[in-house]
Write a protein that holds these residues in place. Structure first.
Motif, PDB file in Angstrom:
ATOM      1  N   ARG A  77       0.858  -1.180   0.000  1.00  0.00           N
ATOM      2  CA  ARG A  77       0.000   0.000   0.000  1.00  0.00           C
ATOM      3  C   ARG A  77       0.895   1.230   0.000  1.00  0.00           C
ATOM      4  O   ARG A  77       2.003   1.208   0.551  1.00  0.00           O
ATOM      5  CB  ARG A  77      -0.904   0.018   1.241  1.00  0.00           C
ATOM      6  CG  ARG A  77      -1.954  -1.091   1.274  1.00  0.00           C
ATOM      7  CD  ARG A  77      -2.734  -1.031   2.576  1.00  0.00           C
ATOM      8  NE  ARG A  77      -3.786  -2.043   2.606  1.00  0.00           N
ATOM      9  CZ  ARG A  77      -5.033  -1.834   2.178  1.00  0.00           C
ATOM     10  NH1 ARG A  77      -5.383  -0.643   1.709  1.00  0.00           N
ATOM     11  NH2 ARG A  77      -5.933  -2.798   2.236  1.00  0.00           N
ATOM     12  N   ILE A  78       0.435   2.327  -0.586  1.00  0.00           N
ATOM     13  CA  ILE A  78       1.255   3.531  -0.727  1.00  0.00           C
ATOM     14  C   ILE A  78       0.550   4.701  -0.060  1.00  0.00           C
ATOM     15  O   ILE A  78      -0.640   4.947  -0.304  1.00  0.00           O
ATOM     16  CB  ILE A  78       1.523   3.850  -2.207  1.00  0.00           C
ATOM     17  CG1 ILE A  78       2.276   2.691  -2.870  1.00  0.00           C
ATOM     18  CG2 ILE A  78       2.336   5.139  -2.333  1.00  0.00           C
ATOM     19  CD1 ILE A  78       2.443   2.868  -4.364  1.00  0.00           C
ATOM     20  N   THR A  79       1.287   5.425   0.789  1.00  0.00           N
ATOM     21  CA  THR A  79       0.783   6.630   1.447  1.00  0.00           C
ATOM     22  C   THR A  79       1.843   7.715   1.373  1.00  0.00           C
ATOM     23  O   THR A  79       3.029   7.445   1.643  1.00  0.00           O
ATOM     24  CB  THR A  79       0.429   6.348   2.919  1.00  0.00           C
ATOM     25  OG1 THR A  79      -0.640   5.410   2.975  1.00  0.00           O
ATOM     26  CG2 THR A  79       0.002   7.626   3.626  1.00  0.00           C
ATOM     27  N   ASP A  80       1.447   8.921   1.014  1.00  0.00           N
ATOM     28  CA  ASP A  80       2.335  10.076   0.985  1.00  0.00           C
ATOM     29  C   ASP A  80       1.946  11.025   2.115  1.00  0.00           C
ATOM     30  O   ASP A  80       0.763  11.398   2.236  1.00  0.00           O
ATOM     31  CB  ASP A  80       2.250  10.807  -0.363  1.00  0.00           C
ATOM     32  CG  ASP A  80       2.781   9.974  -1.510  1.00  0.00           C
ATOM     33  OD1 ASP A  80       2.385  10.241  -2.655  1.00  0.00           O
ATOM     34  OD2 ASP A  80       3.595   9.068  -1.266  1.00  0.00           O
ATOM     35  N   TRP A  81       2.943  11.424   2.924  1.00  0.00           N
ATOM     36  CA  TRP A  81       2.640  12.315   4.044  1.00  0.00           C
ATOM     37  C   TRP A  81       3.424  13.618   3.887  1.00  0.00           C
ATOM     38  O   TRP A  81       4.646  13.608   3.834  1.00  0.00           O
ATOM     39  CB  TRP A  81       2.994  11.667   5.384  1.00  0.00           C
ATOM     40  CG  TRP A  81       2.044  12.156   6.441  1.00  0.00           C
ATOM     41  CD1 TRP A  81       1.966  13.422   6.950  1.00  0.00           C
ATOM     42  CD2 TRP A  81       1.009  11.403   7.058  1.00  0.00           C
ATOM     43  NE1 TRP A  81       0.948  13.507   7.844  1.00  0.00           N
ATOM     44  CE2 TRP A  81       0.340  12.284   7.947  1.00  0.00           C
ATOM     45  CE3 TRP A  81       0.585  10.075   6.965  1.00  0.00           C
ATOM     46  CZ2 TRP A  81      -0.729  11.882   8.731  1.00  0.00           C
ATOM     47  CZ3 TRP A  81      -0.474   9.676   7.744  1.00  0.00           C
ATOM     48  CH2 TRP A  81      -1.130  10.561   8.617  1.00  0.00           C
ATOM     49  N   PRO A  82       2.706  14.764   3.827  1.00  0.00           N
ATOM     50  CA  PRO A  82       3.379  16.051   3.630  1.00  0.00           C
ATOM     51  C   PRO A  82       3.866  16.664   4.946  1.00  0.00           C
ATOM     52  O   PRO A  82       3.264  16.455   6.002  1.00  0.00           O
ATOM     53  CB  PRO A  82       2.285  16.919   2.998  1.00  0.00           C
ATOM     54  CG  PRO A  82       1.004  16.366   3.567  1.00  0.00           C
ATOM     55  CD  PRO A  82       1.239  14.896   3.761  1.00  0.00           C
ATOM     56  N   PHE A  83       4.944  17.420   4.846  1.00  0.00           N
ATOM     57  CA  PHE A  83       5.519  18.133   5.989  1.00  0.00           C
ATOM     58  C   PHE A  83       5.896  19.546   5.548  1.00  0.00           C
ATOM     59  O   PHE A  83       6.167  19.797   4.372  1.00  0.00           O
ATOM     60  CB  PHE A  83       6.773  17.427   6.501  1.00  0.00           C
ATOM     61  CG  PHE A  83       6.525  16.162   7.266  1.00  0.00           C
ATOM     62  CD1 PHE A  83       6.596  16.159   8.649  1.00  0.00           C
ATOM     63  CD2 PHE A  83       6.237  14.975   6.608  1.00  0.00           C
ATOM     64  CE1 PHE A  83       6.367  14.989   9.363  1.00  0.00           C
ATOM     65  CE2 PHE A  83       6.016  13.801   7.308  1.00  0.00           C
ATOM     66  CZ  PHE A  83       6.081  13.803   8.700  1.00  0.00           C
ATOM     67  N   THR A  84       5.920  20.430   6.527  1.00  0.00           N
ATOM     68  CA  THR A  84       6.418  21.779   6.292  1.00  0.00           C
ATOM     69  C   THR A  84       7.463  22.103   7.354  1.00  0.00           C
ATOM     70  O   THR A  84       7.379  21.607   8.493  1.00  0.00           O
ATOM     71  CB  THR A  84       5.280  22.819   6.335  1.00  0.00           C
ATOM     72  OG1 THR A  84       5.805  24.117   6.022  1.00  0.00           O
ATOM     73  CG2 THR A  84       4.630  22.869   7.704  1.00  0.00           C
ATOM     74  N   ARG A  85       8.432  22.925   6.988  1.00  0.00           N
ATOM     75  CA  ARG A  85       9.505  23.244   7.923  1.00  0.00           C
ATOM     76  C   ARG A  85       9.378  24.680   8.409  1.00  0.00           C
ATOM     77  O   ARG A  85       9.190  25.605   7.616  1.00  0.00           O
ATOM     78  CB  ARG A  85      10.869  23.052   7.252  1.00  0.00           C
ATOM     79  CG  ARG A  85      12.048  23.255   8.194  1.00  0.00           C
ATOM     80  CD  ARG A  85      13.361  22.963   7.528  1.00  0.00           C
ATOM     81  NE  ARG A  85      13.681  23.928   6.489  1.00  0.00           N
ATOM     82  CZ  ARG A  85      14.892  24.042   5.930  1.00  0.00           C
ATOM     83  NH1 ARG A  85      15.859  23.205   6.283  1.00  0.00           N
ATOM     84  NH2 ARG A  85      15.109  24.932   4.990  1.00  0.00           N
ATOM     85  N   THR A  95       7.050  19.945  10.608  1.00  0.00           N
ATOM     86  CA  THR A  95       5.717  19.758  11.159  1.00  0.00           C
ATOM     87  C   THR A  95       4.857  19.006  10.165  1.00  0.00           C
ATOM     88  O   THR A  95       4.771  19.412   8.995  1.00  0.00           O
ATOM     89  CB  THR A  95       5.073  21.115  11.470  1.00  0.00           C
ATOM     90  OG1 THR A  95       5.923  21.840  12.371  1.00  0.00           O
ATOM     91  CG2 THR A  95       3.690  20.944  12.089  1.00  0.00           C
ATOM     92  N   PRO A  96       4.212  17.912  10.588  1.00  0.00           N
ATOM     93  CA  PRO A  96       3.354  17.172   9.644  1.00  0.00           C
ATOM     94  C   PRO A  96       2.065  17.927   9.359  1.00  0.00           C
ATOM     95  O   PRO A  96       1.556  18.665  10.207  1.00  0.00           O
ATOM     96  CB  PRO A  96       3.068  15.862  10.381  1.00  0.00           C
ATOM     97  CG  PRO A  96       3.200  16.219  11.832  1.00  0.00           C
ATOM     98  CD  PRO A  96       4.263  17.273  11.908  1.00  0.00           C
ATOM     99  N   LEU A  97       1.571  17.748   8.158  1.00  0.00           N
ATOM    100  CA  LEU A  97       0.321  18.355   7.732  1.00  0.00           C
ATOM    101  C   LEU A  97      -0.721  17.271   7.564  1.00  0.00           C
ATOM    102  O   LEU A  97      -0.402  16.107   7.308  1.00  0.00           O
ATOM    103  CB  LEU A  97       0.508  19.093   6.402  1.00  0.00           C
ATOM    104  CG  LEU A  97       1.559  20.220   6.398  1.00  0.00           C
ATOM    105  CD1 LEU A  97       1.739  20.760   4.986  1.00  0.00           C
ATOM    106  CD2 LEU A  97       1.166  21.340   7.355  1.00  0.00           C
ATOM    107  N   PRO A  98      -2.002  17.617   7.717  1.00  0.00           N
ATOM    108  CA  PRO A  98      -3.054  16.614   7.482  1.00  0.00           C
ATOM    109  C   PRO A  98      -3.000  16.113   6.035  1.00  0.00           C
ATOM    110  O   PRO A  98      -2.769  16.884   5.090  1.00  0.00           O
ATOM    111  CB  PRO A  98      -4.341  17.362   7.764  1.00  0.00           C
ATOM    112  CG  PRO A  98      -3.929  18.525   8.629  1.00  0.00           C
ATOM    113  CD  PRO A  98      -2.552  18.896   8.165  1.00  0.00           C
TER     114      PRO A  98
END
Length: 215
Positions: free
Chosen positions: A192-200, A210-213
């Motif tokens: 399964r593939i999941t992409d999780w976005p972050f901002t610095r 910091t993780p984003l929804p």
């Protein structure tokens, strides 16, 4: 015996002129017809046409002597698929999945940043799939105060591979995760593939990811 008469100077001069004219006439007579001097032909290199410039086609097929076309070197989707382990192989195939991810997306983040992103995203994905530990990120999971039935069981949940890469900006990143788990219906699925976005954000010289929804 009487002496021989001496020739007069006039006679001597006349004889000299006659002999000179006779010699000139002999020199002017042709000594046979001579062929004209042949004109040298131009060097072969001067008249040889320039060889045509060969431009290989991008869709050539391999030739009879085995020379492959440029496009034959590119991996095909079936070749990429064959590099992955078969579904259901278990943890033994996770290394191949990780290697495939790293090949598809070369590293572009500093090693400390990538380690921080991978550690956070692994915990985030586990909390999202199993519901365990969501209270740690109230800004990501809006339902932390509610009882939520987990979509996947904690038993058998496994992250097979993960990489962190920039997302169009030095202050944005995305973590690509490949994982396996058993859903509430009892069906096990891997890769399964999941992409999780972050901002610095940078505060007082310290950078924090910091993780984003997830969208």
């Amino acid at each position: 015996m009487s002496p021989r008469p001496t020739p007069s100077p006039r006679l001597l001069m006349l004889s000299t002129v006659v002999l000179a004219l006779a010699g000139t006439a002999l020199l002017c007579l042709p000594h046979g017809r001579q062929s004209p001097t042949p004109v040298a032909a131009p060097p072969a290199a001067a008249v040889t046409a320039r060889p045509p410039i060969f431009v290989p086609s991008t869709d050539r097929t391999p030739t009879a002597d085995g020379a492959a076309s440029p496009t034959s070197e590119a991996p095909t989707p079936s070749a990429v698929e064959s590099a992955l382990p078969p579904h259901g192989e278990g943890a033994a195939g996770d290394r191949a999945v990780q290697r495939n991810l790293e090949t598809a997306w070369p590293a572009d983040l500093p090693a400390p940043d990538e380690r921080e992103l991978l550690s956070a995203s692994r915990a985030l994905l586990r909390a999202d799939a199993t519901g365990a530990g969501r209270t740690r990120w109230p800004g990501v999971f809006r339902d932390t105060g509610q009882a939520v039935a987990p979509a996947f069981a904690t038993t058998g949940f496994r992250i097979q591979a993960a990489i962190a890469r920039r997302d169009g900006s030095p202050n944005r990143a995305v973590v690509h995760l490949v994982w396996a788990g058993t859903d509430r219906g009892g069906t096990f699925t891997d890769r399964r593939i999941t992409d999780w976005p972050f901002t610095r954000t940078i505060k007082k010289g310290t950078a924090t990811w910091t993780p984003l929804p997830r969208i």
